[in-house]
Scaffold this active site. Structure first.
Site, PDB file in Angstrom:
ATOM      1  N   SER A 149       0.827  -1.213   0.000  1.00 29.73           N
ATOM      2  CA  SER A 149       0.000   0.000   0.000  1.00 29.73           C
ATOM      3  C   SER A 149       0.854   1.253   0.000  1.00 29.73           C
ATOM      4  O   SER A 149       1.982   1.253   0.538  1.00 29.73           O
ATOM      5  CB  SER A 149      -0.887   0.027   1.243  1.00 29.73           C
ATOM      6  OG  SER A 149      -1.629   1.237   1.287  1.00 29.73           O
ATOM      7  N   TYR A 163      -2.835  -0.377  10.232  1.00 25.24           N
ATOM      8  CA  TYR A 163      -2.953  -0.794   8.829  1.00 25.24           C
ATOM      9  C   TYR A 163      -1.692  -0.383   8.063  1.00 25.24           C
ATOM     10  O   TYR A 163      -1.063  -1.214   7.390  1.00 25.24           O
ATOM     11  CB  TYR A 163      -4.200  -0.176   8.192  1.00 25.24           C
ATOM     12  CG  TYR A 163      -4.279  -0.435   6.710  1.00 25.24           C
ATOM     13  CD1 TYR A 163      -4.611  -1.700   6.220  1.00 25.24           C
ATOM     14  CD2 TYR A 163      -3.968   0.572   5.784  1.00 25.24           C
ATOM     15  CE1 TYR A 163      -4.644  -1.945   4.855  1.00 25.24           C
ATOM     16  CE2 TYR A 163      -4.001   0.330   4.427  1.00 25.24           C
ATOM     17  CZ  TYR A 163      -4.344  -0.927   3.967  1.00 25.24           C
ATOM     18  OH  TYR A 163      -4.369  -1.172   2.611  1.00 25.24           O
TER      19      TYR A 163
HETATM   20  P1  NAD Z   1     -11.999  -5.090  -1.174  1.00 22.14           P
HETATM   21  O1  NAD Z   1     -12.621  -4.930   0.160  1.00 22.14           O
HETATM   22  O2  NAD Z   1     -12.843  -4.918  -2.380  1.00 22.14           O
HETATM   23  O3  NAD Z   1     -11.267  -6.497  -1.291  1.00 22.14           O
HETATM   24  C1  NAD Z   1     -10.757  -7.183  -0.167  1.00 22.14           C
HETATM   25  C2  NAD Z   1     -10.701  -8.659  -0.483  1.00 22.14           C
HETATM   26  O4  NAD Z   1     -10.156  -9.322   0.660  1.00 22.14           O
HETATM   27  C3  NAD Z   1     -12.066  -9.276  -0.736  1.00 22.14           C
HETATM   28  O5  NAD Z   1     -11.977 -10.238  -1.763  1.00 22.14           O
HETATM   29  C4  NAD Z   1     -12.417  -9.946   0.585  1.00 22.14           C
HETATM   30  O6  NAD Z   1     -13.225 -11.103   0.423  1.00 22.14           O
HETATM   31  C5  NAD Z   1     -11.041 -10.345   1.082  1.00 22.14           C
HETATM   32  N1  NAD Z   1     -11.016 -10.466   2.538  1.00 22.14           N
HETATM   33  C6  NAD Z   1     -11.173  -9.474   3.442  1.00 22.14           C
HETATM   34  N2  NAD Z   1     -11.114 -10.001   4.693  1.00 22.14           N
HETATM   35  C7  NAD Z   1     -10.896 -11.331   4.547  1.00 22.14           C
HETATM   36  C8  NAD Z   1     -10.727 -12.409   5.448  1.00 22.14           C
HETATM   37  N3  NAD Z   1     -10.759 -12.247   6.778  1.00 22.14           N
HETATM   38  N4  NAD Z   1     -10.524 -13.648   4.955  1.00 22.14           N
HETATM   39  C9  NAD Z   1     -10.493 -13.828   3.637  1.00 22.14           C
HETATM   40  N5  NAD Z   1     -10.625 -12.850   2.719  1.00 22.14           N
HETATM   41  C10 NAD Z   1     -10.827 -11.624   3.172  1.00 22.14           C
HETATM   42  O7  NAD Z   1     -10.820  -4.026  -1.172  1.00 22.14           O
HETATM   43  P2  NAD Z   1      -9.584  -3.789  -2.162  1.00 22.14           P
HETATM   44  O8  NAD Z   1      -9.376  -2.335  -2.161  1.00 22.14           O
HETATM   45  O9  NAD Z   1      -9.742  -4.502  -3.458  1.00 22.14           O
HETATM   46  O10 NAD Z   1      -8.406  -4.437  -1.298  1.00 22.14           O
HETATM   47  C11 NAD Z   1      -7.526  -5.422  -1.791  1.00 22.14           C
HETATM   48  C12 NAD Z   1      -6.158  -5.220  -1.191  1.00 22.14           C
HETATM   49  O11 NAD Z   1      -5.635  -3.959  -1.603  1.00 22.14           O
HETATM   50  C13 NAD Z   1      -6.131  -5.193   0.332  1.00 22.14           C
HETATM   51  O12 NAD Z   1      -4.986  -5.886   0.787  1.00 22.14           O
HETATM   52  C14 NAD Z   1      -6.024  -3.707   0.660  1.00 22.14           C
HETATM   53  O13 NAD Z   1      -5.450  -3.475   1.901  1.00 22.14           O
HETATM   54  C15 NAD Z   1      -5.147  -3.257  -0.490  1.00 22.14           C
HETATM   55  N6  NAD Z   1      -5.134  -1.830  -0.786  1.00 22.14           N
HETATM   56  C16 NAD Z   1      -6.255  -1.189  -1.217  1.00 22.14           C
HETATM   57  C17 NAD Z   1      -6.200   0.168  -1.523  1.00 22.14           C
HETATM   58  C18 NAD Z   1      -7.390   0.928  -2.028  1.00 22.14           C
HETATM   59  O14 NAD Z   1      -7.298   2.163  -2.120  1.00 22.14           O
HETATM   60  N7  NAD Z   1      -8.496   0.279  -2.371  1.00 22.14           N
HETATM   61  C19 NAD Z   1      -4.988   0.864  -1.388  1.00 22.14           C
HETATM   62  C20 NAD Z   1      -3.863   0.181  -0.950  1.00 22.14           C
HETATM   63  C21 NAD Z   1      -3.944  -1.174  -0.673  1.00 22.14           C
END
Ligand code: NAD
Length: 257
Positions: A149, A163
């Site tokens: 991230s 986080y």
């Molecule tokens: P999202 O909430 O759409 O996706 C999260 C995914 O993780 C989902 O498929 C969910 O089922 C899974 N998940 C969450 N908790 C879980 C658990 N306890 N057990 C199993 N699966 C679980 O959000 P996203 O933005 O697509 O996030 C994906 C990754 O990207 C994450 O690691 C998040 O921290 C990271 N991220 C996101 C952003 C952003 O701006 N969206 C920025 C930096 C990093």
């Protein structure tokens, strides 16, 4: 360039929505066999599988990756289905809530670190024997890609210290694992998203979103589809076989480390 992904066995954690889902779709379109994973029941996941192109080789596995036992059985089930693992994408993760330092209690601490650290450590640990065998048998590298991230670099937003810190640990775990596993021909790279329009930001009102957009050189949130090619590149031995230990920032110029 990405022809080598045809038939590759790939596990993508957290691939029922957002960034993981788009990465899984792109990998399946490139001909990979993809194990889709989420915490939701198989019934709910059916709607996810229906979003893939006809003929895509995808199967769903349910596991709450905050538990080490669940990480183990996820890897074993996916490997049994696929006949091994060539590429692991550790994408499951999330904010887990917001708490300033003085409000952090043990339950919150465990929730954020189990979701973002235990999951990556344990899923990778159990995947290593399969990744090692993949590299031995193919004579090419196998690959671990974790979702880090921008928060790992700049600390995270209000209430997101754990986080941001946990994502910084993900970036750094990879640097260590490069030292331990390059002899086994396993590569480790991190994709560091900026602000991507997914459920991750569903707690934000329009005013907050506009304010954040103002901090991004491109003036807007990114989309999950704009992240997916980074995972495809790092999964492909042909495209990135000499790339390991790197962080690929995909953030619209929000930060230029
Ligand atoms: P999202 O909430 O759409 O996706 C999260 C995914 O993780 C989902 O498929 C969910 O089922 C899974 N998940 C969450 N908790 C879980 C658990 N306890 N057990 C199993 N699966 C679980 O959000 P996203 O933005 O697509 O996030 C994906 C990754 O990207 C994450 O690691 C998040 O921290 C990271 N991220 C996101 C952003 C952003 O701006 N969206 C920025 C930096 C990093």
């Amino acid at each position: 360039m990405f022809d080598d992904l045809k038939g590759k066995k790939i596990l993508v954690t957290g691939s029922t929505a957002g960034i993981g889902l788009e990465a899984a779709k792109s990998l399946a379109s490139a001909g990979a066999r993809v194990a889709i994973h989420g915490s939701r029941s198989a019934d709910t996941a059916q709607a996810v599988l229906e979003q893939f192109e006809a003929g895509a080789d995808v199967a769903y596995f349910q596991a709450d990756v905050r538990s080490s036992d669940a990480c183990k059985s996820l890897v074993e089930s996916a490997a049994e289905h696929l006949g091994g693992i060539d590429v692991l994408i550790n994408n499951a993760g999330g904010l887990g809530g917001r708490n300033g330092l003085e409000s952090i209690d043990d339950a919150f601490f465990d929730q954020v670190l189990d979701l973002n650290i235990r999951s990556v450590v344990m899923v990778t640990k159990y995947a290593i024997p399969y990744l090692r065998r993949s590299a031995e048998q193919s004579g090419e590298t196998s690959s671990v890609i974790s979702t880090g991230s921008i928060a790992a670099r700049e600390g995270g937003g209000p209430g997101a210290s754990l986080y941001g810190g946990s994502k910084a640990m993900v970036h750094n775990l990879h640097r260590n694992w490069v030292k331990e596993f390059t002899k086994d021909n396993i590569r480790f790279n991190t994709v560091a998203p900026g602000t991507i329009d997914t459920a991750f930001h569903e707690d934000k009102d329009q005013g907050t979103r506009d304010k954040i957009s103002g901090t991004i050189a491109m003036g807007r949130f990114g989309s999950s589809a704009e992240l997916a090619p980074a995972y495809v590149f790092l999964a492909s031995h042909t495209a990135s076989g000499y790339v390991t230990g790197q962080v690929l920032d995909v953030n619209g110029g929000q930060m230029c480390p």
